[in-house]
Motif scaffolding. Structure first.
Motif, PDB file in Angstrom:
ATOM      1  N   ALA A 428       0.833  -1.206   0.000  1.00 36.98           N
ATOM      2  CA  ALA A 428       0.000   0.000   0.000  1.00 36.98           C
ATOM      3  C   ALA A 428       0.865   1.252   0.000  1.00 36.98           C
ATOM      4  N   GLY A 429       1.952   1.233   0.760  1.00 35.19           N
ATOM      5  CA  GLY A 429       2.852   2.385   0.765  1.00 35.19           C
ATOM      6  C   GLY A 429       3.479   2.624  -0.583  1.00 35.19           C
ATOM      7  N   ARG A 430       3.897   1.540  -1.245  1.00 34.70           N
ATOM      8  CA  ARG A 430       4.494   1.697  -2.585  1.00 34.70           C
ATOM      9  C   ARG A 430       3.456   2.199  -3.590  1.00 34.70           C
ATOM     10  N   LEU A 431       2.232   1.729  -3.449  1.00 37.12           N
ATOM     11  CA  LEU A 431       1.175   2.194  -4.354  1.00 37.12           C
ATOM     12  C   LEU A 431       0.924   3.690  -4.174  1.00 37.12           C
ATOM     13  N   LEU A 432       0.845   4.132  -2.930  1.00 39.06           N
ATOM     14  CA  LEU A 432       0.605   5.557  -2.680  1.00 39.06           C
ATOM     15  C   LEU A 432       1.719   6.408  -3.271  1.00 39.06           C
ATOM     16  N   ALA A 433       2.959   5.941  -3.131  1.00 40.73           N
ATOM     17  CA  ALA A 433       4.086   6.693  -3.689  1.00 40.73           C
ATOM     18  C   ALA A 433       4.048   6.712  -5.204  1.00 40.73           C
ATOM     19  N   ALA A 434       3.718   5.577  -5.811  1.00 40.42           N
ATOM     20  CA  ALA A 434       3.703   5.495  -7.280  1.00 40.42           C
ATOM     21  C   ALA A 434       2.597   6.346  -7.881  1.00 40.42           C
ATOM     22  N   LEU A 435       1.441   6.390  -7.211  1.00 44.88           N
ATOM     23  CA  LEU A 435       0.300   7.088  -7.793  1.00 44.88           C
ATOM     24  C   LEU A 435       0.383   8.602  -7.634  1.00 44.88           C
ATOM     25  N   THR A 436       1.282   9.087  -6.801  1.00 48.40           N
ATOM     26  CA  THR A 436       1.417  10.542  -6.668  1.00 48.40           C
ATOM     27  C   THR A 436       2.273  11.154  -7.767  1.00 48.40           C
ATOM     28  N   ARG A 437       3.003  10.319  -8.533  1.00 46.06           N
ATOM     29  CA  ARG A 437       3.834  10.870  -9.615  1.00 46.06           C
ATOM     30  C   ARG A 437       2.938  11.422 -10.724  1.00 46.06           C
TER      31      ARG A 437
END
Length: 758
Positions: A428-437
């Motif tokens: 979930a943390g990686r998803l949140l980081a990826a989707l903010t780009r």
């Protein structure tokens, strides 16, 4: 095409048959000139119908009917010459050479023209029709050769001596050609009355010519008189064709009729031709070279047609297989992103939760934050590009065997087949980081965030629907916490969410059941301690849960669009109640108004109606609005507030000091009072910054001539400090908690003889 159109063709044909029968009976008893005159009349009628059709039809069809009109004109002209010869007592022109070949040339040419708009689409369909024509023509020429042409060539009797054998051969070949055209037309006539009628006419024309040839060779029968009715019937059927629908081309749909017409019919003449040829060989013992050549051509056409049919069938099977696969893919996947859709995701989740599956799955529900803003500012094309990019990033962070699905709109779901709580949190943390780009789109760079709800598979065996629901609850809890984060669905969160959902459902009928209540919190003059007004605060007297504060149900009312209706109810109730208290000097009532009510454009109307119904003076009503209620449409809000001010209604800006645009509101909008947010009041004495801000707000309001009301006064120290800052009014639990109207009435009565606490 309507159901009545084919019946129209049948009825016309039945009428034509009846007319031809009556005509045939009359011809047997009347002079030959009558028969010829009747035929000319029928031809003249046909010429008129075709001429009118050529004048009225669309340009794409006009030439068909024009050619038909020319053919009928030639046929009519030759028969008029024959009629003139009968009236004169001798033939003016050779009847057999002029009249019947003219008719046959017209019929064959027009038959070919009629086939053009009904020819199958594609080169394969056209080749199949050509092979059908070769097959039918050779099959019909064989019996024609055996029964008429070959005997006429070898005849040495009186018939040959008359010189009419050549005409007989021409009649026979022409008749067989007419019959071939009729059979081809019939194979494409399914559901097309015009083609059905015309193919029937061609068949009768061929029968007429073959019968006339046979009778002239073998008998002394007067053909013109004996078969006059049949010839008139042919003309009547041809003449009626323009009055019926003629559809455009294309392969006919599969049905029993199309199978007989398009696939079986071409083989029937072949069977008949081979049967007659075989009978002739067995009867005479002679193998005719012409028959052998025709048989070879026919068999070659049949074999070629069969090979073509097999190829077309295999191609059709391949196309149908591909289409089924494409439809199956479309039924299981989102058309925009290519991800699995909701139904497929539900099936895979159910399989993963099945006892004995060996999986310990995790479910992550992902909802984009700010996606609507992308659509509104950059356009829906940019939104679609963003969704595709999001789907690619989600897939890149999952493993083979996991499932990523788009459930609809900007909501996605991930099924991780093997995952612990720690692994799910890390993902979930990686998803949140990826989707903010940011994502580059045609409209510009698009940026969104995401909120994620997580459920683990333990305890959800055979209950995928509950697991989806709990992940959804966790997702919206993450959004409520401020977005851009993830939440696990624990027992407390689920219970709280279900409780809120239950209240949401009951809230819709609470107003109708009379469960809503209004309590009033006094507003006090800080110098004198007298009550000068009260704020109307909503409560819900729940039958099981007791008295509920607004924080427990107003967010749901706003989400469900119920706030404007509740606002109207509060306006009417508070206005009526304030009328009872208006004897107090300057007493006013404050009513909170939602952003949805302001944006709906009915606030002025609803306020005016409430004041009219209650009789309360407009100056006694204060509307409290938050900055967010003005932020969406500042220009529209300015118009609304100006209209309210013109009516005499006062407006107070609630929670003042917490928004970035408060100062501009004071300058540009007709604001009469500000309510200093309780967050500043609570920190008076403990925080020098809060004291300085509060002092600045009071001074600003004094400069602009605006009243100040401090919210959340709870201690004597806060009261003293507000007095020291020269704040005019205050409200809070130090003075009184919100009270039912009957209790506030007692407070107002006692207030006449009391002063503020010191």
């Amino acid at each position: 095409m309507t159901r009545a159109e084919p019946l129209t063709g049948v009825r016309y044909a039945a009428g034509a048959v009846a007319a031809a029968v009556l005509y045939q009976i009359a011809v047997l008893f009347l002079p030959a000139t009558f028969a010829q005159a009747g035929l000319c009349a029928a031809l003249a009628g046909g010429l008129i119908t075709y001429t009118l059709a050529a004048m009225r039809r669309r340009s794409g069809r006009r030439w068909l009917w024009a050619v038909g009109a020319i053919g009928l004109a030639l046929w009519l002209g030759s028969n008029l010459l024959m009629l003139a010869g009968l009236l004169a007592g001798h033939e003016l022109v050779p009847v057999a050479v002029v009249a019947l070949p003219t008719m046959m040339t017209f019929v064959c040419a027009f038959g070919a023209l009629l086939m053009l708009p009904t020819a199958p689409a594609g080169w394969a369909g056209k080749l199949r029709m050509t092979l059908d024509g070769v097959q039918i023509s050779t099959a019909l020429l064989m019996p024609g050769w055996i029964l008429a042409v070959e005997p006429a060539l070898h005849d040495t009797g009186a018939f040959a001596a008359s010189g009419r054998s050549v005409v007989t051969i021409a009649y026979t070949i022409g008749s067989l050609a007419v019959l071939a055209v009729a059979l081809l037309l019939f194979s494409g006539a399914q559901g097309q009355p015009a083609l059905g009628l015309f193919s029937g006419a061609l068949s009768l024309a061929a029968c007429y010519n073959l019968a006339a040839t046979y009778l002239e060779i073998n008998t002394a029968v007067d053909v013109d008189r004996t078969l006059a009715g049949l010839l008139v019937l042919v003309v009547l059927l041809i003449a009626g064709t323009p009055g019926l629908p003629l559809a455009t081309g294309g392969d006919t749909a599969w049905s029993p009729r199309t199978i007989v017409g398009g696939w079986v019919m071409p083989y029937l003449p072949a069977i008949a031709g081979l049967t007659i040829s075989l009978a002739h060989v067995l009867g005479t013992g002679i193998i005719d070279l012409v028959v052998v050549v025709l048989t070879t051509l026919m068999i070659g056409a049949i074999l070629a047609r069969q090979a073509l049919t097999l190829w077309m069938t295999s191609r059709l099977t391949a196309e149908l297989t591909e289409q089924r696969q494409r439809l199956a893919h479309q039924a299981a996947h989102d058309p925009l992103t290519g991800l699995a859709n909701r139904s497929v995701f539900a099936e895979r989740l159910a399989a993963a939760l099945t006892p004995g599956s060996g999986y310990t799955p995790a479910l992550l529900m992902v909802d984009l934050d700010g996606f609507k803003n992308v659509n509104d500012t950059l356009g829906h094309g940019a939104g679609d590009t963003l969704l595709v990019a999001v789907s690619e990033r989600l897939c890149a962070l999952t493993r083979a065997g996991d499932t990523v699905a788009r459930l609809g709109g900007d909501e996605f779901a991930l099924l991780i087949m093997e995952s612990s709580a720690e692994e799910a949190a890390g993902l979930a943390g990686r998803l949140l980081a990826a989707l903010t780009r940011p994502v580059r789109t045609d409209g510009g760079d698009a940026s969104v965030g995401a909120s994620i709800g997580i459920t683990l598979g333990d305890g959800y065996a055979d209950d995928p629907g509950r697991m989806l629901r709990d992940a959804d609850l966790a997702l919206y809890a993450a959004k409520a916490d401020g977005k851009g984060r993830y939440r696990f669905a624990d027992a407390a969160l689920i219970a709280e969410s279900l409780n809120r959902m239950e209240l949401d459902g009951e809230l819709r009928s609470a107003l109708a059941r009379g469960e809503l209540r209004i309590h009033y919190q006094p507003v006090v003059d800080l110098d004198t301690g007298r009550v000068t007004g009260a704020e109307a605060l909503l409560r819900w007297q729940h039958p099981q849960r007791g008295l509920l504060p607004p924080a427990m149900f107003l967010p749901a009312a706003e989400a469900n669009g119920l706030l404007p209706e509740i606002d109207r109810w509060v306006l009417h109730q508070a206005s009526r109640q304030a009328l009872e208290w208006q004897g107090e000097n300057g007493f006013s009532v404050s009513v909170n108004v939602s952003a949805g009510h302001v944006l709906a454009g009915r606030l002025v109307h609803d306020v005016r109606q409430a004041l009219f119904d209650s009789g309360l003076p407009a100056s006694r009503l204060i509307l409290e609005l938050t900055e967010t209620s003005l932020l969406y449409d500042l220009d529209g809000a300015a118009v609304t507030l100006t209209e309210l001010a013109d009516m005499g209604v006062r407006v107070a800006l609630d929670d003042f000091g917490t928004g970035y645009a408060s100062l501009s509101y004071l300058q540009n909008l007709p604001i009469h009072a500000i309510k200093i947010d309780r967050s500043f009041v609570q920190r008076l004495g403990d925080d020098s910054t809060s004291s300085a801000v509060t002092q600045a707000l009071v001074n600003l309001a004094e400069t602009l001539g605006i009243s100040q009301i401090a919210e959340g006064v709870e201690t004597p120290d806060q009261l003293d400090r507000l007095r020291g800052l020269q704040c005019a009014f205050g409200q809070g639990f130090f003075f009184s908690s919100p009270l039912p109207p009957e209790e506030l009435t007692k407070v107002l009565a006692d207030d006449r003889a009391t002063t503020s606490p010191t």
